[in-house]
Structures are given as structure tokens and as C-alpha cells.
Motif scaffolding. Structure first.
Motif, PDB file in Angstrom:
ATOM      1  N   THR A 118       0.637  -1.236   0.011  1.00 34.33           N
ATOM      2  CA  THR A 118      -0.077   0.001   0.057  1.00 34.33           C
ATOM      3  C   THR A 118       0.690   1.422   0.092  1.00 34.33           C
ATOM      4  O   THR A 118       0.703   2.381  -0.586  1.00 34.33           O
ATOM      5  N   ALA A 119       2.032   1.144   0.755  1.00 33.30           N
ATOM      6  CA  ALA A 119       2.942   2.406   0.778  1.00 33.30           C
ATOM      7  C   ALA A 119       3.520   2.535  -0.558  1.00 33.30           C
ATOM      8  O   ALA A 119       3.806   3.789  -0.990  1.00 33.30           O
ATOM      9  N   ALA A 120       3.856   1.524  -1.133  1.00 37.61           N
ATOM     10  CA  ALA A 120       4.520   1.579  -2.510  1.00 37.61           C
ATOM     11  C   ALA A 120       3.666   2.272  -3.600  1.00 37.61           C
ATOM     12  O   ALA A 120       4.116   2.761  -4.416  1.00 37.61           O
ATOM     13  N   LEU A 121       2.290   1.925  -3.681  1.00 45.12           N
ATOM     14  CA  LEU A 121       1.245   2.306  -4.499  1.00 45.12           C
ATOM     15  C   LEU A 121       0.690   3.701  -4.148  1.00 45.12           C
ATOM     16  O   LEU A 121      -0.069   4.148  -4.767  1.00 45.12           O
ATOM     17  N   VAL A 122       1.033   4.419  -3.145  1.00 42.06           N
ATOM     18  CA  VAL A 122       0.371   5.806  -2.571  1.00 42.06           C
ATOM     19  C   VAL A 122       0.840   6.837  -3.748  1.00 42.06           C
ATOM     20  O   VAL A 122      -0.204   7.650  -3.803  1.00 42.06           O
ATOM     21  N   HIS A 123       1.688   6.533  -4.488  1.00 41.09           N
ATOM     22  CA  HIS A 123       1.988   7.775  -5.551  1.00 41.09           C
ATOM     23  C   HIS A 123       1.407   7.458  -6.871  1.00 41.09           C
ATOM     24  O   HIS A 123       2.096   7.736  -8.100  1.00 41.09           O
ATOM     25  N   GLY A 124       0.884   6.212  -7.201  1.00 42.19           N
ATOM     26  CA  GLY A 124       0.643   5.586  -8.397  1.00 42.19           C
ATOM     27  C   GLY A 124       1.755   4.420  -8.751  1.00 42.19           C
ATOM     28  O   GLY A 124       2.257   4.156  -7.936  1.00 42.19           O
ATOM     29  N   VAL A 125       1.514   4.078  -9.769  1.00 42.38           N
ATOM     30  CA  VAL A 125       2.595   2.940 -10.470  1.00 42.38           C
ATOM     31  C   VAL A 125       2.531   3.216 -11.787  1.00 42.38           C
ATOM     32  O   VAL A 125       2.026   3.978 -12.547  1.00 42.38           O
ATOM     33  N   ILE A 126       3.586   2.579 -12.433  1.00 45.29           N
ATOM     34  CA  ILE A 126       4.055   2.504 -13.875  1.00 45.29           C
ATOM     35  C   ILE A 126       4.266   1.060 -14.299  1.00 45.29           C
ATOM     36  O   ILE A 126       4.778   0.338 -13.842  1.00 45.29           O
ATOM     37  N   GLY A 127       3.104   0.985 -15.035  1.00 45.06           N
ATOM     38  CA  GLY A 127       2.925  -0.321 -15.837  1.00 45.06           C
ATOM     39  C   GLY A 127       4.210  -0.626 -17.019  1.00 45.06           C
ATOM     40  O   GLY A 127       4.162   0.303 -18.018  1.00 45.06           O
ATOM     41  N   VAL A 128       4.490  -1.489 -17.007  1.00 46.42           N
ATOM     42  CA  VAL A 128       5.571  -1.995 -17.974  1.00 46.42           C
ATOM     43  C   VAL A 128       5.172  -3.215 -18.851  1.00 46.42           C
ATOM     44  O   VAL A 128       5.107  -4.442 -18.454  1.00 46.42           O
ATOM     45  N   ASP A 141      -2.484   6.867 -12.107  1.00 41.46           N
ATOM     46  CA  ASP A 141      -2.499   7.461 -10.843  1.00 41.46           C
ATOM     47  C   ASP A 141      -2.947   6.391  -9.936  1.00 41.46           C
ATOM     48  O   ASP A 141      -3.139   5.228 -10.183  1.00 41.46           O
ATOM     49  N   VAL A 142      -3.397   6.932  -8.637  1.00 40.16           N
ATOM     50  CA  VAL A 142      -4.060   5.767  -7.653  1.00 40.16           C
ATOM     51  C   VAL A 142      -5.076   5.012  -7.877  1.00 40.16           C
ATOM     52  O   VAL A 142      -5.529   3.989  -7.400  1.00 40.16           O
ATOM     53  N   HIS A 143      -6.078   5.795  -8.981  1.00 43.55           N
ATOM     54  CA  HIS A 143      -7.309   5.267  -9.382  1.00 43.55           C
ATOM     55  C   HIS A 143      -7.079   4.401 -10.650  1.00 43.55           C
ATOM     56  O   HIS A 143      -7.998   3.886 -11.163  1.00 43.55           O
ATOM     57  N   GLY A 144      -5.849   4.149 -11.304  1.00 42.80           N
ATOM     58  CA  GLY A 144      -5.837   3.449 -12.120  1.00 42.80           C
ATOM     59  C   GLY A 144      -5.831   4.207 -13.515  1.00 42.80           C
ATOM     60  O   GLY A 144      -6.075   3.423 -14.570  1.00 42.80           O
ATOM     61  N   ARG A 180      11.767   8.089 -11.135  1.00 43.26           N
ATOM     62  CA  ARG A 180      12.077   9.005 -10.021  1.00 43.26           C
ATOM     63  C   ARG A 180      11.921  10.395 -10.384  1.00 43.26           C
ATOM     64  O   ARG A 180      11.303  11.166  -9.437  1.00 43.26           O
ATOM     65  N   THR A 181      11.748  10.696 -11.747  1.00 40.97           N
ATOM     66  CA  THR A 181      11.282  12.208 -12.264  1.00 40.97           C
ATOM     67  C   THR A 181       9.897  12.427 -11.777  1.00 40.97           C
ATOM     68  O   THR A 181       9.462  13.506 -11.310  1.00 40.97           O
ATOM     69  N   CYS A 182       9.144  11.303 -12.126  1.00 41.82           N
ATOM     70  CA  CYS A 182       7.827  11.155 -11.835  1.00 41.82           C
ATOM     71  C   CYS A 182       7.173  11.256 -10.268  1.00 41.82           C
ATOM     72  O   CYS A 182       6.357  11.587  -9.882  1.00 41.82           O
ATOM     73  N   GLY A 183       8.302  10.742  -9.470  1.00 42.20           N
ATOM     74  CA  GLY A 183       7.981  10.688  -8.062  1.00 42.20           C
ATOM     75  C   GLY A 183       7.219   9.204  -7.853  1.00 42.20           C
ATOM     76  O   GLY A 183       6.715   9.046  -6.732  1.00 42.20           O
ATOM     77  N   VAL A 184       7.235   8.577  -8.671  1.00 37.33           N
ATOM     78  CA  VAL A 184       6.462   6.921  -8.534  1.00 37.33           C
ATOM     79  C   VAL A 184       7.461   6.134  -7.805  1.00 37.33           C
ATOM     80  O   VAL A 184       8.590   6.181  -8.029  1.00 37.33           O
ATOM     81  N   LYS A 185       6.965   5.350  -6.667  1.00 36.04           N
ATOM     82  CA  LYS A 185       7.742   4.525  -5.974  1.00 36.04           C
ATOM     83  C   LYS A 185       7.466   2.991  -6.313  1.00 36.04           C
ATOM     84  O   LYS A 185       8.034   2.131  -5.650  1.00 36.04           O
ATOM     85  N   ALA A 186       6.678   2.677  -7.532  1.00 36.15           N
ATOM     86  CA  ALA A 186       6.372   1.208  -7.800  1.00 36.15           C
ATOM     87  C   ALA A 186       6.486   1.339  -9.267  1.00 36.15           C
ATOM     88  O   ALA A 186       5.971   1.847  -9.954  1.00 36.15           O
TER      89      ALA A 186
END
Length: 356
Positions: A118-128, A141-144, A180-186
Motif C-alpha cells: 500500500t505504501a509503494a502504490l501511494v503515488h501511483g504505479v508505472i506499468g511496463v 494514478d492511484v485510481h488506475g 524518479r522524475t515522476c515521483g512514482v515508488k512502484a
């Protein structure tokens, strides 16, 4: 720690009467060390002090050795560090018995803290989405919901092993820099493994398809990404790859295509992978055919707005007589749309958190 041997043409010009030289690493400097610098292709250069500056054979008072070095032990890990400009310490010394010069590289690996999902996804995610020649990535974003435009990180897997390794490392370095530039942690990536899925017994005479999946750097890329992301504090989430390409193209490719942006099937698959890692369903709600709508051409397809309270909760209990033994809103799976296996709403797979 790793070491390589070298035999410079004039070692006395480099170290004088000293038979060894040591310099600690400097994080943020080019290739992790300003004094003793080794490039990814193995070229060694030393920044000479002022009294020896007249011996320099390169700009900025540097002396470049005539030979090149290679680290056989933990060479890929060393290359990952210098690509990210993380600190690497070097020691140059002479083995008098063998009459050889050696270069030893060393670095410190801090203990990685455990990050809850939950802490890793608090700033959204990057799908690869992993492909044979590029990585298709999209930020959610956090809402997908996809944010901005998709990104593509290309690599060329032709040539020798060193070239392929450098290509994958460079693509992952750019991916992590963008995160890192986007601030995403996951970062969410497919949990692919074709170790036992590329034989002729599995796919018959489909030589082209077998060659395609054989070229995908799935296990090596995932292990490399986990190792490199751990040093930057970014979590890697392995998502189930089932139907990500099919459902992504079916539900996300056309809605995300505009007059100024052409969304590919791989970009849509990246959105599907990111949503699955977040726990959101991949497939979008669609309207049924007109002949099967309960209120004759007036079926409601508009989603509730973000300001509507309780839009994702269970339906309210309606008072009145009941013909069933269990009143609505009180069942074992009340409000859990995924658990009911309704049309266009299937139970999604639980993501897996990777650790180095």
C-alpha cells in the motif's frame, strides 16, 4: 568486490615509485569515482595530481591506460552501479610474483527496507509491458487512470552477450530515471517465464513464435530491474500476465487513442498490467446490446462522478417484503463485485512483491 588484471605500458608514469593506489567512491560523480574512472567498455583513466600533470595524455589532467579491463566476478552489478553514477572504490596494485597489475572494485550494499504494498502504490504505479525490442511503459494514478503519454524504452538484443547486456541495462536505467522524475515508488512488470514454454513440443512448428519468445529477456530483465530498483528505493511488483495484452487492446487501446496520439497494443497492455498491480479490474464496463436492456433503449451507462458518495460501496437496503431468505445487502459477498464473477467483472490476481 570484483577485480580485473591490466598491464599498462608505463606503470611508473602513473603511480611513480608507489606499487599500489586506492581511491574511495564518490556518489554522484561520473561513473562513481572522479579520481580513478572506468567506463562501461573497460577504459581506465586516472586523474593525476598537479606535480604529475605533465604526464597526462587526455584532457583535464587525466592519464588513460593503453589496455582495457573487464570484471568477471559481479561484472553486471558493477556495470549497473557506474551507469547510475553510484559510488565505486578502486584499488590498483602490483602482484610482484606474477608481474601483473590488478584493479579491484568494491562497493557497499546497504540493507533494503521492506516496503508495504500500500505504501509503494501511494503515488501511483508505472506499468511496463516487456517486448522483444522495447519496454512499453505508462504511468497510472492511484485510481488506475493513465497519466500523460506512454513512454517507450528501446533496446537491441542482436550482437554478443556484452552488447545485449549493455542494451538492457541502459533501457532499465532510463526507465528508473523516469520513475524518479515522476515521483512514482512502484513499477509493475509481468511475471513472465518462458524457460519451459519455448520448446517445439509446446508450440509445434511455429518457429517464428518460438524465436520471438526466446528473444524476450524476461527472467534476466526482471532480475536486473529488481536489483537496480532496490538501490533507488523503487519497488517492483510482478503482476500475473494472463490476458493483459488481449484485455488491454480490447478495453484501453481505442479510448486512449486521440488525433495527436496513437496508442499501440503494447501501450494498452502496460495500462492493464499497472491496473492489475493496483488491484483494479482491467476490463471496463460496457453497455449490453439494446435488445437485452431491461428498460428498452434506456440503459444507464454513465459512471458515477468522483464527488458521488458511496459510488463504490454496496447497494442500499430497500425496505419492503422479500421473497428470498437473505435480504439484499446482507449476503456474504455484498458489495464485492469482483467476488461475484459478474459480466465484465472478473476476480483479478493478487500482485507479487519482488525482493532482490
Amino acid at each position: 568486490m570484483s577485480h580485473a588484471n591490466t598491464n599498462p605500458t608505463s606503470p611508473e608514469d602513473v603511480v611513480g615509485v608507489r606499487w599500489r593506489m586506492w581511491r574511495g567512491g564518490e556518489s554522484g560523480k561520473r561513473y562513481g569515482n572522479e579520481t580513478i574512472r572506468i567506463t562501461p567498455d573497460g577504459r581506465v583513466s586516472i586523474r593525476l595530481p598537479t606535480p604529475l600533470a605533465h604526464h597526462a595524455n587526455a584532457p583535464h589532467g587525466r592519464y588513460v591506460l593503453a589496455c582495457r579491463v573487464a570484471f568477471a566476478h559481479r561484472g553486471t552489478e558493477w556495470a549497473d552501479r557506474i551507469e547510475a553514477n553510484r559510488a565505486v572504490a578502486y584499488r590498483i596494485h602490483l602482484d610482484a610474483a606474477r608481474d601483473r597489475w590488478y584493479i579491484t572494485a568494491s562497493w557497499q550494499i546497504p540493507a533494503a527496507p521492506a516496503i508495504p504494498l500500500t505504501a509503494a502504490l501511494v503515488h501511483g504505479v508505472i506499468g511496463v509491458d516487456t517486448n522483444a525490442d522495447h519496454l512499453a511503459a505508462w504511468r497510472l494514478d492511484v485510481h488506475g487512470n493513465p497519466i500523460g503519454n506512454p513512454r517507450r524504452f528501446c533496446y537491441d538484443l542482436s550482437g554478443n552477450a556484452m552488447h545485449r547486456d549493455a542494451q538492457v541495462r541502459h533501457a532499465l536505467t532510463r526507465l528508473l530515471h523516469w520513475a524518479r522524475t515522476c515521483g512514482v515508488k512502484a513499477i509493475a512488470i509481468e511475471d513472465l517465464d518462458f524457460a519451459a514454454e519455448k520448446t517445439r513440443e509446446k508450440h509445434g512448428r511455429r518457429k517464428r513464435f518460438r524465436r520471438l519468445i526466446s528473444g524476450l529477456p524476461t527472467s534476466k530483465l526482471r532480475a536486473r530491474l529488481t536489483s537496480m530498483a532496490d538501490a533507488t528505493g523503487i519497488a517492483v511488483i510482478a503482476a500475473d500476465p494472463a490476458y493483459t495484452s488481449k484485455w488491454g487492446a480490447q478495453h484501453w487501446q481505442q479510448p486512449l487513442t486521440t488525433t495527436k496520439r496513437s496508442t499501440t497494443r503494447h501501450d494498452a497492455a502496460a495500462v492493464a498490467i499497472g491496473r492489475r498491480a493496483q488491484g483494479h479490474p482491467i476490463r471496463r464496463r460496457t453497455a449490453p446490446p439494446p435488445a437485452h436492456r431491461s428498460d428498452e433503449q434506456g440503459h444507464r451507462t454513465v459512471q458515477a462522478g468522483p464527488e458521488t458518495r458511496g459510488r463504490e460501496g454496496p447497494r442500499p437496503r430497500i425496505p419492503g417484503p422479500r421473497t428470498r431468505s437473505v435480504p439484499p445487502g446482507h449476503g456474504a459477498y455484498a458489495g464485492d463485485q469482483n467476488a461475484q464473477h459478474r459480466s465484465e467483472r472478473s476476480a483479478e490476481h493478487v500482485p507479487l512483491m519482488l525482493s532482490p
